[in-house]
Design an enzyme around this catalytic site. Structure first.
Site, PDB file in Angstrom:
ATOM      1  N   ASP A 180       0.495  -1.691  -0.235  1.00  0.00           N
ATOM      2  CA  ASP A 180       0.352   0.157   0.070  1.00  0.00           C
ATOM      3  C   ASP A 180       1.063   1.203   0.181  1.00  0.00           C
ATOM      4  OD1 ASP A 180      -2.100  -1.637   0.239  1.00  0.00           O
ATOM      5  OD2 ASP A 180      -2.528  -1.432   2.210  1.00  0.00           O
ATOM      6  N   VAL A 185      -4.518 -11.201  -5.779  1.00  0.00           N
ATOM      7  CA  VAL A 185      -3.850 -11.014  -6.474  1.00  0.00           C
ATOM      8  C   VAL A 185      -2.472  -9.387  -6.964  1.00  0.00           C
ATOM      9  CG1 VAL A 185      -4.946  -9.085  -8.665  1.00  0.00           C
ATOM     10  CG2 VAL A 185      -3.084 -11.227  -9.537  1.00  0.00           C
TER      11      VAL A 185
END
Length: 810
Positions: free
Chosen positions: A237, A370
């Protein structure tokens, strides 16, 4: 010697073998997007001594490093090899996995072993630390071989409730003390690093309890009187404050863009709108950079919620895009997206809105995990390696008074910062969003995040003016060899120019096209969909302008060109110098121009990095991964790979680092037949270990006599009966393919920056009813230098350039 210099001198001591590769130094900061930048080749005197071979860490080899003139002396070499004697280091990965973690683990193990320390794997994160037993195993030099290109984390990661309780931490302390481990490297997110700091602060009390219970002796308690903790941030992130980039973010962007590109084709076929949800519960970095990299129509991120009337604005935006001829719409949504009142904005909400108001065929794709999968990008391998090396140094230098630290990326440097201060700032961002202080949250994310946001708003939310009355005319062109990202730079330049009210022309086939009048006006839709396309849509040639000044001058007058944006490689820079010289004869050439470096060779003066180099590097790494896999399957095989770059060893250097090569031959670091012999002998010895494969990279012009064929024949002859040799010349595949997320984003921001400069420079040069620019600062290279994008006059860079070999010394 300053300790930082000493660290840098052998920061790659365990990453490769033999004649190794240049220190990677990717600059994040203002122009940072998805990758850490790496500077151009050093001078031939810039050398250091590497301390690594795969099977013989005692061997010392000479390798170049950026802007240093350090040579590892015998005394320094000895000091490095004895730094960890008597110490033990444990390394674990915790929390969510991230590509590049294995590179960090590999670096910690090999640097630790090189310095004389014992290094232990802790399998399954904190759970393995609590459970002990076979979960804590001593690592060897060969046990981390072939880890570099693997995604996820080989030593495993797990959520651990036990470690959150004091009893669990007591068991973990016992397991460390019994093995004599007093240094712990934790690779994970802010939660994992906070847990590590808590563990360290309780260490003395935990030892006291273990002593009272008779589980450890007084001698064991004395030897383990304090615990050193160093953290590395592994999070896709990029949500940790204090570092420009976290391990795994760049690779996650690669996965996202691959999917976006695939979805774009089906969306165009059926005239669909796609809503893509990406990870980012509290941070919108992935969503924001993805939107810039694919030219999305809209992005929703938690740090910057849309205005209250966003539904109407979004639908108008999508409708206008279709009216201009687009057959698709792409909307990117971070999973933590919210509105101004803190209410979640989901991908289903957006789909329902578009279907209800516009009637568009709309589909939702939630990317999910993914994004965590797949092979790490070249950048994440280099970043993980650098951080792992710095982590070991921080641990071995730690004292009882040293606070827990986190290794971060600041510009092009790996730095140590107080762990809990960074954790606190990270929590402050979330708190600011909860309190609806979104401007504050945006600022806390840092300058790079804010710059990405501003460019996105310009390209996605600003309507180009209908009237161009009183505007300037700017032409944009590509020069030199094609490089992935050129089209993204053209798109950004054209659209920012139109937003400013300018008339923008595009020139086909470089300076040759400018001389022949192959020029046309570009509108907003002209460059639609260009961001993700490789090569050069405008066409590009190496032709220089000097022989065609008369024709070029005539066309500048004919098309009323008042400024020129040149996107290209060394020929673009050289062409700029010729334009400056031509001003003495042709007043028509007295217009502002700016060169945006775009070349796989990364050899344009005035910039540490060029558009296209990241894509080429990843292409080489992917190829090397497959070749290594082939070699591992057949056993006892050595591959010699030739890379592009002319006289610049950037690609061979960085690919060798990221792919785990045994040797990298480059022009900047002269080598002799004795070096070749030593490398062959090294590979002979290597084949006696469990790692029965070799990889050697050669820059195409590293030596006119020791050609790729010569080296292949040498290795084949000397390896008879021991290993087979194969060769691959990668050729122009390094210039092809879709640009990486970094190259797309970097090119987009470079184009925007160049056009903003151009508009100001044209106004500044307006005299007596015409444009007349004849000062050195009216012809510049826009380059990245450390943490900033700078405009540098081409005439000032001339003295720093080796024109014969097309690279800049330092």
């Amino acid at each position: 010697m300053h300790k930082d210099e000493f660290h840098l001198k052998f920061f790659m001591c365990v990453i490769q073998s033999r004649q190794l590769v240049r220190t990677p130094q990717r600059t994040a900061g203002e122009a940072s997007t998805s990758s850490m930048l790496i500077p151009k080749p050093p001078t031939k005197t810039d050398t250091l001594k590497s301390l690594d071979t795969l099977d013989d860490p005692d061997t010392v080899r000479s390798i170049p490093v950026f802007k240093t003139e350090w040579i590892m002396t015998h005394e320094e070499h000895h000091a490095a090899k004895t730094l960890g004697i008597g110490k033990a280091i444990a390394v674990l990965t915790s929390g969510g996995d991230a590509q590049g973690m294995n590179a960090a683990v590999r670096a910690v193990v090999r640097v630790g072993i090189f310095t004389g320390a014992r290094v232990f794997f802790v399998h399954e994160g904190y759970q393995g630390l609590v459970d002990g037993g076979d979960n804590i195993k001593e690592a060897t030099w060969e046990s981390v071989s072939m880890m570099l290109q693997l995604g996820g984390t080989v030593i495993g990661s797990a959520r651990c409730k036990d470690f959150r309780e004091r009893e669990g931490r007591l068991r973990a302390a016992y397991n460390l003390v019994k093995r004599g481990i007093t240094n712990l490297c934790v690779i994970g997110g802010d939660g994992s690093l906070t847990g590590a700091d808590t563990f360290r602060s309780e260490w003395s009390d935990l030892l006291g309890d273990l002593q009272k219970a008779g589980k450890i002796t007084d001698e064991e308690a004395t030897k383990s009187s304090y615990l050193n903790i160093v953290g590395l941030v592994g999070s896709i992130d990029n949500d940790f404050c204090g570092t420009d980039m976290t391990i795994g973010t760049d690779s996650a962007l690669h996965r996202i863009i691959e999917i976006v590109d695939a979805i774009t084709t089906t969306a165009q076929s059926h005239q669909r709108t796609f809503v893509l949800e990406v990870m980012g519960r509290h941070c919108g970095y992935l969503a924001l950079v993805t939107s810039l990299s694919c030219g999305a129509d809209w992005v929703f991120i938690p740090e910057c919620p849309p205005d209250d009337d966003w539904e109407e604005h979004l639908c108008r935006r999508l409708s206008e895009t279709r009216t201009r001829g687009s057959r698709l719409n792409i909307i990117i949504v971070a999973e933590g997206a919210i509105d101004r009142n803190g209410k979640p904005i989901t991908s289903e909400d957006i789909k329902n809105l578009v279907v209800k108001r516009l009637g568009y065929d709309t589909r939702v794709t939630v990317l999910g995990h993914v994004q965590r999968g797949g092979t790490p990008s070249a950048f994440d391998r280099i970043l993980g390696s650098r951080m792992g090396v710095e982590a070991v140094m921080a641990l071995l230098e730690g004292t009882p008074d040293t606070p827990a630290c986190v290794v971060s990326l600041s510009g092009n440097q790996a730095v140590r910062l107080p762990l809990m201060e960074c954790v606190q700032v990270t929590k402050d961002v979330t708190k600011a969003m909860e309190e609806k202080k979104f401007d504050e949250a945006l600022k806390l994310r840092g300058r790079s995040f804010m710059n990405n946001w501003e460019v996105y708003k310009l390209l996605a939310h600003v309507r180009p003016p209908v009237s161009k009355s009183g505007s300037h005319t700017v032409a944009v062109m590509n020069v030199g060899a094609p490089a992935a990202g050129m089209n993204a730079a053209v798109r950004s330049t054209v659209r920012i120019g139109l937003i400013q009210g300018n008339r923008v022309l595009v020139v086909h086939d470089g300076f040759e096209g400018l001389a022949k009048g192959q020029i046309e006006e570009a509108g907003w839709s002209y460059v639609g969909g260009w961001t993700g396309q490789g090569g050069s849509k405008l066409g590009t040639k190496r032709t220089l302008p000097k022989k065609s000044f008369e024709q070029i001058s005539a066309n500048i007058t004919k098309f009323n060109i008042q400024g020129l944006v040149i996107i290209g490689g060394f020929e673009a820079y050289t062409g700029g110098l010729e334009l400056m010289e031509g001003r003495k004869q042709f007043d028509e050439l007295c217009i502002p121009f700016v060169v945006i470096p775009a070349t796989v060779s990364n050899n344009v003066p005035g910039s540490d990095f060029s558009v296209g180099a990241d894509t080429a590097l990843n292409t080489i790494c992917t190829t090397c991964d497959r070749i290594k896999q082939s070699a591992a399957g057949t056993k006892r095989r050595v591959f010699i790979i030739e890379t592009m770059g002319g006289y610049c060893g950037y690609l061979a250097t960085m690919a060798g680092l990221a792919a785990g090569a045994d040797a990298a031959y480059i022009f900047e670091e002269p080598f002799t037949i004795r070096d070749l012999q030593a490398n062959v002998e090294h590979l002979v010895q290597k084949m006696k270990t469990t790692v029965k494969r070799g990889l050697v990279l050669r820059n195409e012009k590293c030596n006119e006599n020791y050609t790729t064929d010569f080296i292949f024949n040498l290795y084949s002859e000397e390896g008879k009966g021991i290993f087979d040799s194969r060769k691959n010349v990668l050729g122009h595949m390094q210039q092809g393919g879709s640009p990486t997320p970094f190259d797309r984003n970097f090119a987009t921001k470079m184009g925007a920056k160049a056009m903003n400069w151009m508009s100001g420079k044209i106004k500044e040069s307006y005299r007596n009813g015409r444009i007349f620019a004849n000062t050195p600062d009216s012809g510049c290279v826009l380059g990245m230098r450390k943490r900033a994008l700078l405009f540098q006059p081409v005439t000032e860079l001339q003295g720093q350039t080796d024109f014969e070999r097309s690279w800049t010394p330092g």
